[in-house]
Each structure stands twice: as C-alpha cells, then as structure tokens.
Design an enzyme around this catalytic site. Structure first.
Site, PDB file in Angstrom:
ATOM      1  N   HIS A  27       2.953  -2.612   6.623  1.00  0.00           N
ATOM      2  CA  HIS A  27       2.790  -3.384   7.844  1.00  0.00           C
ATOM      3  C   HIS A  27       3.482  -4.736   7.717  1.00  0.00           C
ATOM      4  O   HIS A  27       3.817  -5.186   6.615  1.00  0.00           O
ATOM      5  CB  HIS A  27       1.298  -3.582   8.110  1.00  0.00           C
ATOM      6  N   SER A  87       4.923   4.378  -3.948  1.00  0.00           N
ATOM      7  CA  SER A  87       6.058   3.749  -4.606  1.00  0.00           C
ATOM      8  C   SER A  87       5.795   2.259  -4.775  1.00  0.00           C
ATOM      9  O   SER A  87       4.707   1.875  -5.166  1.00  0.00           O
ATOM     10  CB  SER A  87       7.347   4.002  -3.835  1.00  0.00           C
ATOM     11  N   ASP A 145      -1.564  -1.517   0.845  1.00  0.00           N
ATOM     12  CA  ASP A 145      -2.505  -1.373  -0.260  1.00  0.00           C
ATOM     13  C   ASP A 145      -1.681  -1.247  -1.534  1.00  0.00           C
ATOM     14  O   ASP A 145      -0.679  -0.522  -1.553  1.00  0.00           O
ATOM     15  CB  ASP A 145      -3.349  -0.111  -0.098  1.00  0.00           C
TER      16      ASP A 145
END
Length: 296
Positions: A158, A259, A102
C-alpha cells in the site's frame, strides 16, 4: 502433525547450509516458473492440500482474510488474498510515513557514500539497485529500510503516504532467495534479482521510492497504476512514466508470493526511533517521520 514431527522440521529448516542448498542451489528461474503455473491451477481440493502442506512449514493464518478458508480456487488466490476491512488501521499522525506492507524489518539506516546494507559486512550500491545513478540520486545521504515479507504473510502493499507514482522501472534478473541466510552469502543479492523501482513524490514534491525485489518462487508483481503484471519474461517496455495518485494506505499492488520491499527516503525524512532488525511490522504502522514546520 505430532510435536515430534514439528520439532524435527523446525531443526531441519534451521540448518543454514541445508536451507541455502534447498532454496538456492536449484534451477531458480525454472522453479519460479513452475510455481507460477502451479499457483494458477483452479482445483479447490488441490488448493486445500497445498495450504495444508504450506502450514507444516509456516505460520500461515487465514483468519484475517476476506475470503473464507474453503473459498479459494487456486493457490494464487491464497497468496494474493485481501484482508477484512479494518484489519490494518493506518497510523493517524499525518506526518508519518507508514509501512507499505506486513513485514519483518531487515537492514536499515543511512545511505552512506551511495551504499546501503544488505546484511552485516555486505553492502550494495543503490545506483545499481535502481539501475540508474540519476534515479538513485535523491536518496544519497538519505535513509532506507528493508522489509521482508515471508511466504505466509499478507502479500499486498500500500501507499506509505499520500503520493503520486511517477515512474516504474522493471529490471530483469535472477530469483535468489531473500531470506537472511542467503543475504549473508550472496553479494549484491538485491541488485541481482528481478525488481522494480517505483519512483514517487509526496504532495510537496518530496521524493520517496519503493523497490520491490522478487525471490525464488515469486517474480511477478502486479501494479494497479499499470494494469499489468510484471514477470521475469516481460517483453517490454521496462520503463513506464505514469502519473497515478494514491492516498495514504491505498493498495498499490501485490506480489504473487512473499518477497522484499526496500523503502528509500530523502535527507530530512527520518526513520522512527526504536526500529530494530527482526521486528515485525504491519501495514499502516509508523515507519518514518516527515520534518515538522519547527524542524525547518
């Protein structure tokens, strides 16, 4: 919190000079170490209090999390929360490279003369980012996209495709904030901060790289392939040769707060049309497209 207080906080945090001062002109590494210590304290009441303060400044939403709101023992548990199954569907087109996390899209585009853009008028050499010109070479004349995770976002990342993680290079550095305000002011910021270059190959041998970059209050990175946590004070080794396969969408690891991840693609792998700076993407959404047989 009253609407008046919310508006005051919003105005305060939007003042660029003040934002930069509060998030950068402080002992950054010391603040990061303190947050690492604080986030591990297992006191549910303290965690609930910390989350309440966190929500004053961000849009933290725990409704998608696997753990119920009252089930967190530490702030780290909140940072590294898992999502309920099915909350991040993977783009079904097999030729797509999907977003590993995300994020908010930052700078993106072609790698030109070995340079990538940090912010308007501020670029950096990707060889410096990777720590080695040879390791950056596959992405010369390729493309990149910068993905910024805010502190409130889901912090696990991922595999953007079926791939094998071949090498991890952990690079020591600083912990400047990586928000747009700092990116406009600090030259070569990504190359200054703690980071890790994750070199991977797709099943046909096509290279792809992810470069997670740390920031103030977050400098720890956990990778399943290594079964260890990389911290700024990690004593070494700092280069790891691995042969760890990940299926598309499989979890690779996590930050221990928000981050940035920069994705590097070789020539021939194109970013999707319509990508825009400031756009929010979710893990599993299409980010780039592999060449089809008709393109070859």
């Amino acid at each position: 919190m009253s609407m008046k207080s919310a508006r005051w906080i919003d105005r305060l945090t939007q003042q660029e000079d003040l934002n930069f001062l509060l998030t950068n002109r402080v002992p950054r590494l010391a603040a990061t170490r303190f947050m690492g210590w604080y986030s591990l304290i297992e006191r549910p009441w303290l965690t609930r209090f910390s989350v309440a303060v966190w929500r004053v400044f961000t849009d933290l939403d725990l409704s998608e999390a696997e753990t119920p709101p009252q089930g967190y023992r530490s702030l780290r548990d909140v940072f590294t929360r898992r999502l309920k199954p099915g909350r991040r569907p993977i783009d079904p087109a097999p030729a797509t490279i999907v977003s590993p996390c995300d994020a908010i899209v930052g700078a993106f585009g072609p790698v030109t003369r070995g340079m990538a853009l940090q912010a308007k008028g501020m670029d950096y050499r990707i060889a410096e980012l990777f720590g080695d010109a040879t390791r950056a070479a596959p992405y010369l004349n390729g493309s990149y996209v910068t993905l910024r995770l805010t502190s409130a976002m889901y912090h696990r990342f991922h595999a953007p495709a079926d791939l094998t993680l071949r090498r991890v290079t952990h690079l020591a550095g600083d912990t400047w904030n990586v928000n747009p305000i700092a990116l406009k002011r600090v030259e070569r910021l990504f190359c200054r901060n703690v980071r890790a270059a994750l070199e991977c190959t797709l099943p046909d041998g096509t290279p792809i790289a992810l470069v997670p970059v740390a920031a103030i209050l977050v400098a720890s990175l956990r990778l399943h392939a290594l079964d260890l946590t990389l911290r700024p004070d990690h004593p070494g080794p700092h280069r790891f040769d691995v042969e760890h396969a990940h299926a598309r969408g499989e979890e690779m690891g996590w930050f221990e707060q928000g981050s940035t991840i920069i994705v590097f693609l070789p020539p021939g792998v194109a970013l999707i049309d319509g990508l825009a700076a400031g756009q929010r993407v979710r893990m599993g959404e299409a980010l780039a497209r592999l060449p089809s047989a008709d393109d070859e």
